[in-house]
Design a protein around this motif. Structure first.
Motif, PDB file in Angstrom:
ATOM      1  N   PRO A 273      -8.126   0.528  -1.747  1.00 18.80           N
ATOM      2  CA  PRO A 273      -8.167  -0.630  -0.804  1.00 18.80           C
ATOM      3  C   PRO A 273      -9.608  -1.103  -0.881  1.00 18.80           C
ATOM      4  O   PRO A 273     -10.071  -2.193  -0.483  1.00 18.80           O
ATOM      5  N   GLY A 274     -10.800  -0.234  -1.127  1.00 14.05           N
ATOM      6  CA  GLY A 274     -12.211  -0.577  -1.090  1.00 14.05           C
ATOM      7  C   GLY A 274     -12.665  -1.422  -2.187  1.00 14.05           C
ATOM      8  O   GLY A 274     -13.746  -1.859  -2.379  1.00 14.05           O
ATOM      9  N   SER A 275     -11.634  -1.374  -3.415  1.00 17.95           N
ATOM     10  CA  SER A 275     -12.220  -2.043  -4.691  1.00 17.95           C
ATOM     11  C   SER A 275     -12.238  -3.390  -4.519  1.00 17.95           C
ATOM     12  O   SER A 275     -11.417  -3.972  -3.880  1.00 17.95           O
ATOM     13  N   LEU A 276     -13.051  -4.118  -5.340  1.00 17.10           N
ATOM     14  CA  LEU A 276     -13.354  -5.592  -5.424  1.00 17.10           C
ATOM     15  C   LEU A 276     -12.077  -6.126  -5.712  1.00 17.10           C
ATOM     16  O   LEU A 276     -11.432  -7.424  -5.185  1.00 17.10           O
TER      17      LEU A 276
ATOM     18  N   GLN B 128       0.929  -1.114  -0.040  1.00 21.33           N
ATOM     19  CA  GLN B 128      -0.084   0.066   0.223  1.00 21.33           C
ATOM     20  C   GLN B 128       0.965   1.280   0.032  1.00 21.33           C
ATOM     21  O   GLN B 128       1.625   1.506   0.925  1.00 21.33           O
TER      22      GLN B 128
ATOM     23  N   VAL C  10      -9.042  -5.198  -5.677  1.00 22.97           N
ATOM     24  CA  VAL C  10      -7.938  -5.279  -4.489  1.00 22.97           C
ATOM     25  C   VAL C  10      -8.359  -6.353  -3.251  1.00 22.97           C
ATOM     26  O   VAL C  10      -7.406  -7.044  -2.781  1.00 22.97           O
ATOM     27  N   GLU C  11      -9.609  -6.374  -2.924  1.00 29.00           N
ATOM     28  CA  GLU C  11      -9.945  -7.174  -1.825  1.00 29.00           C
ATOM     29  C   GLU C  11      -9.806  -8.621  -2.369  1.00 29.00           C
ATOM     30  O   GLU C  11      -9.354  -9.700  -1.392  1.00 29.00           O
ATOM     31  N   VAL C  12     -10.138  -8.926  -3.519  1.00 30.15           N
ATOM     32  CA  VAL C  12      -9.649 -10.341  -4.129  1.00 30.15           C
ATOM     33  C   VAL C  12      -8.459 -10.482  -3.943  1.00 30.15           C
ATOM     34  O   VAL C  12      -7.809 -11.747  -3.551  1.00 30.15           O
TER      35      VAL C  12
ATOM     36  N   ARG D 107      -3.567 -13.672   1.327  1.00 30.11           N
ATOM     37  CA  ARG D 107      -3.746 -14.244   2.697  1.00 30.11           C
ATOM     38  C   ARG D 107      -3.904 -15.741   2.652  1.00 30.11           C
ATOM     39  O   ARG D 107      -3.303 -16.274   3.327  1.00 30.11           O
TER      40      ARG D 107
ATOM     41  N   VAL E 259      -6.122  -9.255  -2.206  1.00 31.26           N
ATOM     42  CA  VAL E 259      -5.722  -9.436  -0.969  1.00 31.26           C
ATOM     43  C   VAL E 259      -5.998 -10.749  -0.069  1.00 31.26           C
ATOM     44  O   VAL E 259      -5.206 -11.549   0.582  1.00 31.26           O
ATOM     45  N   ALA E 260      -7.099 -11.331  -0.414  1.00 32.05           N
ATOM     46  CA  ALA E 260      -7.636 -12.676   0.026  1.00 32.05           C
ATOM     47  C   ALA E 260      -6.772 -13.732  -0.590  1.00 32.05           C
ATOM     48  O   ALA E 260      -6.431 -14.863   0.064  1.00 32.05           O
TER      49      ALA E 260
END
Length: 77
Positions: free
Chosen positions: A57-60, A24, A62-64, A70, A66-67
């Motif tokens: 950071p709130g975009s889909l 980030q 990016v969330e995918v 992880r 990051v998941a």
């Protein structure tokens, strides 16, 4: 020095091309960019040519990303 990358700004998530690490962007001063790994760690300099901008950071996407990262680290929390 390279041209300013229009999508690169403080707060966006980027993927390092060489290592595929998610970072980030946390600071920009005098054309030098600083980023921190999403899984924690120290800030470090990045070169805009060495990263791909994923988005806010709130975009889909990016969330995918990051998941997925992880799950590779073995921590789905």
């Amino acid at each position: 020095m390279s041209e300013r990358t229009p999508d690169l700004r403080v707060g966006v998530v980027v993927r390092e091309k060489r290592t595929s690490r998610l970072l980030q962007v946390v600071d920009e001063a005098d054309g030098r960019w600083q980023a921190r790994p999403l899984n924690g760690g120290r800030e470090r300099d990045i070169d805009p040519e060495d990263v791909l901008v994923l988005g806010a950071p709130g975009s889909l996407s990016v969330e995918v990303a990051v998941a997925n990262a992880r799950s590779r680290w073995g921590a789905l929390r």
